[in-house]
Design a protein around this motif. Sequence first.
Motif, PDB file in Angstrom:
ATOM      1  N   TYR A  38       0.825  -1.205   0.000  1.00  0.00           N
ATOM      2  CA  TYR A  38       0.000   0.000   0.000  1.00  0.00           C
ATOM      3  C   TYR A  38       0.864   1.261   0.000  1.00  0.00           C
ATOM      4  O   TYR A  38       0.493   2.285  -0.595  1.00  0.00           O
ATOM      5  N   ASP A  39       2.022   1.201   0.655  1.00  0.00           N
ATOM      6  CA  ASP A  39       2.947   2.336   0.626  1.00  0.00           C
ATOM      7  C   ASP A  39       3.503   2.540  -0.782  1.00  0.00           C
ATOM      8  O   ASP A  39       3.761   3.675  -1.194  1.00  0.00           O
ATOM      9  N   ASP A  40       3.699   1.450  -1.512  1.00  0.00           N
ATOM     10  CA  ASP A  40       4.150   1.546  -2.899  1.00  0.00           C
ATOM     11  C   ASP A  40       3.170   2.361  -3.740  1.00  0.00           C
ATOM     12  O   ASP A  40       3.565   3.142  -4.598  1.00  0.00           O
ATOM     13  N   TYR A  41       1.884   2.152  -3.506  1.00  0.00           N
ATOM     14  CA  TYR A  41       0.876   2.931  -4.236  1.00  0.00           C
ATOM     15  C   TYR A  41       0.980   4.413  -3.879  1.00  0.00           C
ATOM     16  O   TYR A  41       0.904   5.287  -4.754  1.00  0.00           O
ATOM     17  N   SER A  42       1.138   4.715  -2.588  1.00  0.00           N
ATOM     18  CA  SER A  42       1.216   6.120  -2.175  1.00  0.00           C
ATOM     19  C   SER A  42       2.477   6.773  -2.726  1.00  0.00           C
ATOM     20  O   SER A  42       2.442   7.939  -3.158  1.00  0.00           O
ATOM     21  N   LEU A  43       3.593   6.045  -2.749  1.00  0.00           N
ATOM     22  CA  LEU A  43       4.831   6.590  -3.299  1.00  0.00           C
ATOM     23  C   LEU A  43       4.692   6.849  -4.794  1.00  0.00           C
ATOM     24  O   LEU A  43       5.115   7.899  -5.300  1.00  0.00           O
ATOM     25  N   ALA A  44       4.084   5.907  -5.505  1.00  0.00           N
ATOM     26  CA  ALA A  44       3.905   6.082  -6.950  1.00  0.00           C
ATOM     27  C   ALA A  44       3.058   7.313  -7.246  1.00  0.00           C
ATOM     28  O   ALA A  44       3.354   8.090  -8.169  1.00  0.00           O
ATOM     29  N   ARG A  45       1.986   7.517  -6.469  1.00  0.00           N
ATOM     30  CA  ARG A  45       1.142   8.691  -6.708  1.00  0.00           C
ATOM     31  C   ARG A  45       1.881   9.973  -6.349  1.00  0.00           C
ATOM     32  O   ARG A  45       1.729  11.004  -7.026  1.00  0.00           O
ATOM     33  N   ALA A  46       2.693   9.947  -5.310  1.00  0.00           N
ATOM     34  CA  ALA A  46       3.478  11.127  -4.938  1.00  0.00           C
ATOM     35  C   ALA A  46       4.430  11.522  -6.060  1.00  0.00           C
ATOM     36  O   ALA A  46       4.580  12.717  -6.369  1.00  0.00           O
ATOM     37  N   ILE A  47       5.083  10.537  -6.673  1.00  0.00           N
ATOM     38  CA  ILE A  47       5.997  10.822  -7.785  1.00  0.00           C
ATOM     39  C   ILE A  47       5.234  11.435  -8.946  1.00  0.00           C
ATOM     40  O   ILE A  47       5.691  12.402  -9.586  1.00  0.00           O
ATOM     41  N   GLU A  48       4.047  10.914  -9.242  1.00  0.00           N
ATOM     42  CA  GLU A  48       3.227  11.471 -10.322  1.00  0.00           C
ATOM     43  C   GLU A  48       2.829  12.914 -10.030  1.00  0.00           C
ATOM     44  O   GLU A  48       2.855  13.774 -10.929  1.00  0.00           O
ATOM     45  N   LEU A  49       2.441  13.190  -8.786  1.00  0.00           N
ATOM     46  CA  LEU A  49       2.047  14.549  -8.418  1.00  0.00           C
ATOM     47  C   LEU A  49       3.230  15.506  -8.512  1.00  0.00           C
ATOM     48  O   LEU A  49       3.070  16.670  -8.914  1.00  0.00           O
ATOM     49  N   LYS A  50       4.417  15.041  -8.149  1.00  0.00           N
ATOM     50  CA  LYS A  50       5.609  15.875  -8.281  1.00  0.00           C
ATOM     51  C   LYS A  50       5.878  16.197  -9.751  1.00  0.00           C
ATOM     52  O   LYS A  50       6.226  17.337 -10.100  1.00  0.00           O
ATOM     53  N   GLU A  51       5.696  15.199 -10.608  1.00  0.00           N
ATOM     54  CA  GLU A  51       5.905  15.434 -12.038  1.00  0.00           C
ATOM     55  C   GLU A  51       4.881  16.415 -12.594  1.00  0.00           C
ATOM     56  O   GLU A  51       5.190  17.199 -13.499  1.00  0.00           O
ATOM     57  N   GLN A  52       3.669  16.403 -12.065  1.00  0.00           N
ATOM     58  CA  GLN A  52       2.613  17.294 -12.557  1.00  0.00           C
ATOM     59  C   GLN A  52       2.737  18.709 -12.005  1.00  0.00           C
ATOM     60  O   GLN A  52       2.507  19.686 -12.728  1.00  0.00           O
ATOM     61  N   HIS A  53       3.099  18.843 -10.723  1.00  0.00           N
ATOM     62  CA  HIS A  53       3.028  20.135 -10.048  1.00  0.00           C
ATOM     63  C   HIS A  53       4.383  20.669  -9.601  1.00  0.00           C
ATOM     64  O   HIS A  53       4.452  21.796  -9.091  1.00  0.00           O
ATOM     65  N   GLY A  54       5.448  19.873  -9.755  1.00  0.00           N
ATOM     66  CA  GLY A  54       6.748  20.279  -9.240  1.00  0.00           C
ATOM     67  C   GLY A  54       6.853  20.020  -7.749  1.00  0.00           C
ATOM     68  O   GLY A  54       5.934  19.503  -7.115  1.00  0.00           O
ATOM     69  N   GLY A  55       7.988  20.403  -7.185  1.00  0.00           N
ATOM     70  CA  GLY A  55       8.176  20.220  -5.745  1.00  0.00           C
ATOM     71  C   GLY A  55       9.105  19.078  -5.422  1.00  0.00           C
ATOM     72  O   GLY A  55      10.013  18.742  -6.203  1.00  0.00           O
ATOM     73  N   SER A  56       8.883  18.426  -4.283  1.00  0.00           N
ATOM     74  CA  SER A  56       9.779  17.372  -3.816  1.00  0.00           C
ATOM     75  C   SER A  56       9.007  16.306  -3.075  1.00  0.00           C
ATOM     76  O   SER A  56       7.913  16.546  -2.562  1.00  0.00           O
ATOM     77  N   VAL A  57       9.611  15.116  -3.035  1.00  0.00           N
ATOM     78  CA  VAL A  57       9.046  13.983  -2.305  1.00  0.00           C
ATOM     79  C   VAL A  57      10.079  13.480  -1.308  1.00  0.00           C
ATOM     80  O   VAL A  57      11.201  13.135  -1.686  1.00  0.00           O
ATOM     81  N   THR A  58       9.704  13.460  -0.045  1.00  0.00           N
ATOM     82  CA  THR A  58      10.543  12.905   1.022  1.00  0.00           C
ATOM     83  C   THR A  58       9.889  11.637   1.538  1.00  0.00           C
ATOM     84  O   THR A  58       8.670  11.610   1.754  1.00  0.00           O
ATOM     85  N   VAL A  59      10.669  10.579   1.712  1.00  0.00           N
ATOM     86  CA  VAL A  59      10.130   9.368   2.334  1.00  0.00           C
ATOM     87  C   VAL A  59      10.625   9.283   3.767  1.00  0.00           C
ATOM     88  O   VAL A  59      11.739   9.699   4.083  1.00  0.00           O
TER      89      VAL A  59
END
Length: 245
Positions: A38-59
Amino acid sequence: MKILVCITHVPDTTSKVSFTDNNTKFDPTSVQYIIGPYDDYSLARAIELKEQHGGSVTVINVGEAETEPTIRKALAIGADDAIRINANPTDSFFVAQQIASVVKDGAYDLILMGRESIDYNGGQVHGMVGELVGMPSISPVMQLDIEGDTAKLAREIEGGKEQLEVKLPFIAGCQEPIAEWKIPNMRGIMMARKKPLDVREPTSDEQMTDTVRYELPPPKGEVKMFSADELDGLVQALKNEANVL
């Protein structure tokens, strides 16, 4: 957009689980570990949102040094940096406290995690973090889109889906089909080695629960076969032996 993704370090579902010390301790011998599905799904969506809106992803992961290969995999998938809270995550409230302390100091726009971990299956941490930091917490989220400072969500409920809107920041417990799992490529794996990993000590040691012992489920029984003309026998077996009627 600044996104925090909480990941768990859990046994692969194909691993054979066993216990030691009179079934009071989990035996990690020969167990393969993965990012919680389930965390894999949340990480994948976070990466997509970063690609769409910019910014950063921290795990972020609450775990000891052996969880770092799992964290590096998340970095290889596309996270920009990582935080590891150096502690054994044996209690949901303890884990929530550690995540909450990072959320309070990090000014994140969005906090994503799986709907539950697949080792304890508690499904409690996102709600606890929300309460500790005073943010809305929504789970299980199947769809997530961001428009300005508003998120549009689809949440699974009994018998259907619920459409919601919520202002950022908030916390979401994610599940499929919010995104498709991402597999790290060679370039991502090489870059992950150089991405920052911040190791922090826990902010407290308060725990609400303690594991007394573990129990494996009973072994599966023998299969009984019934021919098409033995329906009465099948019904009696379902009623008296399987106790499902």
